[in-house]
Design an enzyme around this catalytic site. Structure first.
Site, PDB file in Angstrom:
ATOM      1  N   LYS A  71      -6.369   1.593 -13.030  1.00  0.00           N
ATOM      2  CA  LYS A  71      -5.561   0.940 -12.001  1.00  0.00           C
ATOM      3  C   LYS A  71      -4.424   1.878 -11.594  1.00  0.00           C
ATOM      4  O   LYS A  71      -3.708   2.421 -12.432  1.00  0.00           O
ATOM      5  CB  LYS A  71      -4.996  -0.381 -12.538  1.00  0.00           C
ATOM      6  CG  LYS A  71      -4.402  -1.284 -11.478  1.00  0.00           C
ATOM      7  CD  LYS A  71      -4.087  -2.672 -12.031  1.00  0.00           C
ATOM      8  CE  LYS A  71      -3.559  -3.575 -10.925  1.00  0.00           C
ATOM      9  NZ  LYS A  71      -3.280  -4.947 -11.401  1.00  0.00           N
ATOM     10  N   GLU A 126      -6.754 -21.493 -15.700  1.00  0.00           N
ATOM     11  CA  GLU A 126      -5.859 -22.604 -15.388  1.00  0.00           C
ATOM     12  C   GLU A 126      -6.293 -23.910 -16.042  1.00  0.00           C
ATOM     13  O   GLU A 126      -5.461 -24.696 -16.516  1.00  0.00           O
ATOM     14  CB  GLU A 126      -5.766 -22.789 -13.873  1.00  0.00           C
ATOM     15  CG  GLU A 126      -5.091 -21.648 -13.132  1.00  0.00           C
ATOM     16  CD  GLU A 126      -6.046 -20.515 -12.764  1.00  0.00           C
ATOM     17  OE1 GLU A 126      -5.608 -19.545 -12.130  1.00  0.00           O
ATOM     18  OE2 GLU A 126      -7.252 -20.612 -13.127  1.00  0.00           O
ATOM     19  N   ARG A 158      -6.805 -25.546  -9.257  1.00  0.00           N
ATOM     20  CA  ARG A 158      -7.976 -25.208 -10.075  1.00  0.00           C
ATOM     21  C   ARG A 158      -8.021 -26.031 -11.367  1.00  0.00           C
ATOM     22  O   ARG A 158      -9.022 -26.018 -12.070  1.00  0.00           O
ATOM     23  CB  ARG A 158      -7.963 -23.715 -10.402  1.00  0.00           C
ATOM     24  CG  ARG A 158      -8.040 -22.828  -9.169  1.00  0.00           C
ATOM     25  CD  ARG A 158      -7.631 -21.383  -9.466  1.00  0.00           C
ATOM     26  NE  ARG A 158      -8.553 -20.692 -10.330  1.00  0.00           N
ATOM     27  CZ  ARG A 158      -9.549 -19.900  -9.921  1.00  0.00           C
ATOM     28  NH1 ARG A 158      -9.746 -19.719  -8.622  1.00  0.00           N
ATOM     29  NH2 ARG A 158     -10.329 -19.287 -10.775  1.00  0.00           N
TER      30      ARG A 158
END
Length: 629
Positions: free
Chosen positions: A290, A377, A405
């Site tokens: 990244k 979640e 969610r």
């Protein structure tokens, strides 16, 4: 910006495919340079895009897009994809009003196969496309590109479980960079990291070229390969673990390939060409970094996940900035630390949003009471319910859009059992550049109908702290929803005072017009009321709502206006209408909220103005409505 002779002649993937494979490293270099320049000027998601440059080039070089489907998970890494698919000259509009969306969006381009913004949807969507193509007799290919952070979510494994048992041509690419927004947590990232030898990409690729299955299926006759296998198993620590790491996804019914170097574009092309011709579910494990190619992002991928603009390579002279107003997120973070110091039962839970939800300092001060459950979640809410059963006081720090969610868990696992879980709901209302996938416009509507819930909406920073303290002390499920960014600049108390639940307060006394305002709409309503000589009530609570105050205002005023930064349907305004109906009061009522449409991305002030929810628009809408009625 440096010259980009190859990128300049690429408007679509068809142009890219006309190049020779040996030219692709230069394309990737030019693309990364273009990305640095464009995002450096406009801001946006950054480190994840830098890490996906070579993979994106290879995918569009091998696959016949847009006929073949590329489904990007979340979409944080989709900027190189946009540059190569006809939107290069629009990158200066990224995440701006009327410009390019920060995520793939079907209405924006035929190359955006699926609209995304939330995580872990790519495998299920790509599987659906693969099944549809099979039923329609189309010879297309579907590819899901998912990060190792998103792979920790249950929805991704549900899709893997389903896909592995189906006879469809599907490729899942696991883009493994050990990050989501924050560093990944949980067993799966540790499993991948501990059981894959990350520095042996070239060696593993050589083995792969000799065998369709890495390590696990090497022919016994290949003595050299067997020696290599044993060496890698030794380096991995335990032979069985190395074997398991390569067969994890095969146990789901996928044929595993990898890991391969995600920054070697020519090798990626070879691997993808091979995989495109294979039948059945395939999984390619790609290792990327990244922030690759930009030293600041490589060294701090969390900080550079998304940026406003890039810093200069040469540090600017230090200038002491003026004291800034604290954001609502910072107010929450400070309250959380203070409340935790006062009550050792408090724990904080986040679904992979440590920085965004303001939990960095809490983690540092109370590491044993901090739980990052990853992009999960549903689990976060049920986990909180279990903690609450045993006398712990959980605070779930979650964005409004992500709470969607976990709705079933909120109802079934918390509210129906009346468990004292506090939901600190950040990013309520318009969120700006992230657009409709991240807008927090529905929480009041979907929370109001849930039994036992307390719902509070603070009008400024101090109110935010007051209502957090109040709801924390309640012995029932509760939610405090607050917007992104700063508020009015109110002085914030350092205490843990509370207010009476379900009671509002009059902020301005006027005549004829009563504006019943909720949360962030109190401030613009007060400004509008100054010109209209209207009364303004700060309701503080959406549930239980202050019926006495509503009835009193309705009986003493000619016109009733409600104002909220939420969908009009089923929101706080609807709650006011229910109270008026209950008491048989018939007065003209104007609901001010977000109408029934998908909002856009862009500057929040511009969006609120367009929605008729800034002070000037509120004044004009009320005045025009009164004239009309």
């Amino acid at each position: 910006m440096n010259p980009s002779p190859l990128l300049d002649i690429i408007d679509t993937p068809q142009d890219l495919r006309r190049l020779e494979k040996k030219q692709l490293p230069q394309v990737a270099a030019e693309l990364r340079e273009f990305l640095l320049d464009s995002v450096g000027k406009t801001g946006g998601h950054f480190a994840s895009n830098l890490g996906a440059v070579e993979l994106t080039v290879a995918l569009h070089y091998v696959y016949d897009t847009p006929e073949d489907h590329l489904v990007w998970d979340v979409g944080h890494q989709s900027y190189p994809h946009k540059i190569l698919t006809g939107r290069k000259n629009q990158m200066h509009t990224m995440r701006q009003y009327g410009g390019l969306a920060g995520f793939p969006k079907r209405s924006e381009s035929e190359y955006d196969a699926f609209g995304v913004g939330h995580s872990s949807t790519s495998i299920g969507a790509a599987l659906g496309m693969a099944v549809a193509d099979k039923q329609l007799g189309n010879n297309r290919r579907s590819v899901a590109i998912i990060g190792d952070g998103a792979m920790t979510a249950g929805q991704a494994f549900e899709a893997l479980n389903c896909a592995g048992d189906m006879d469809v041509d599907l490729l899942v690419i696991l883009n493994d960079n050990e990050m989501s927004i924050s560093p990944n947590v949980g067993a799966l990232p540790k499993y991948l990291a501990s059981n894959v030898v990350r520095d042996m990409h070239g060696l593993l690729s050589t083995i792969k070229a000799q065998s369709s299955k890495v390590l696990d299926k090497l022919p016994g006759a290949m003595e050299l390969a067997q020696k290599v296998e044993n060496k890698i198993k030794t380096l991995a620590g335990e032979a069985e673990h190395a074997k398991q790491s390569l067969s994890l996804f095969e146990n789901f019914g996928f044929r595993y390939t990898g890991p391969v170097d995600g920054h070697n574009v020519e090798n990626l092309v070879d691997v993808l060409k091979d995989l495109r011709g294979r039948k059945g579910p395939q999984l390619l494990h790609v290792i990327t970094k990244k922030g690759n190619g930009y030293k600041f992002a490589e060294n701090d991928p969390v900080k550079y996940h998304a940026v406003a603009k890039l810093p200069s390579e040469v540090p600017a002279p230090e200038v002491k900035p003026a004291a800034a107003k604290p954001t609502y997120t910072q107010v929450f973070g400070q309250w959380l630390c203070d409340q935790a110091a006062a009550d050792e039962r408090l724990v904080a839970i986040t679904p992979a949003m440590r920085e965004g939800s303001g939990l960095v300092e809490f983690e540092q001060q109370f590491p044993d009471r901090y739980f990052d459950v990853g992009i999960a979640e549903q689990h976060a809410v049920t986990f909180a319910g279990g903690l609450a059963c045993e006398g712990i006081k959980p605070v779930v720090a979650i964005y409004s859009t992500f709470l969607q969610r976990a709705y079933d868990q909120l109802v079934h696992d918390v509210a129906l059992q009346n468990l004292p879980v506090l939901f600190a709901i950040d990013r309520a209302g318009i969120v700006g550049a992230d657009g409709p996938t991240h807008a927090g416009l529905y929480d009041l509507s979907f929370l109001r109908c849930v039994p036992n819930m307390i719902i509070a909406a603070p009008s400024d920073e101090n109110e935010c702290r007051l209502l957090l303290s109040t709801c924390y002390q309640a012995n029932s499920p509760s939610a405090v929803r607050y917007p992104r960014g700063t508020g009015t600049g109110a002085t914030v108390s350092d205490g843990l005072e509370t207010v009476e639940i379900g009671k509002g307060i009059i902020r301005r006394e006027g005549e004829k017009i009563a504006v019943i305002a909720f949360g962030s709409m109190v401030a613009p309503s007060l400004t509008a009321a100054d010109k209209l000589n209207a009364t303004v009530a700060d309701m503080r609570f959406v549930k239980p709502i202050d019926e006495e105050l509503i009835v009193r205002l309705a009986r003493s005023h000619d016109y009733i206006v409600t104002a909220e930064e939420n969908a009009e349907q089923g929101g706080a305004g609807s709650a006011v209408l229910e109270v008026l109906a209950k008491y048989g009061i018939c007065k003209p009522v104007l609901l001010l909220g977000v109408e029934d449409k998908v909002t856009e991305h862009g500057d929040p002030k511009k969006l609120l103005a367009d929605l008729g929810l800034n002070a000037e628009a509120i004044e004009k809408r009320i005045a025009g409505w009164i004239e009309a009625v």
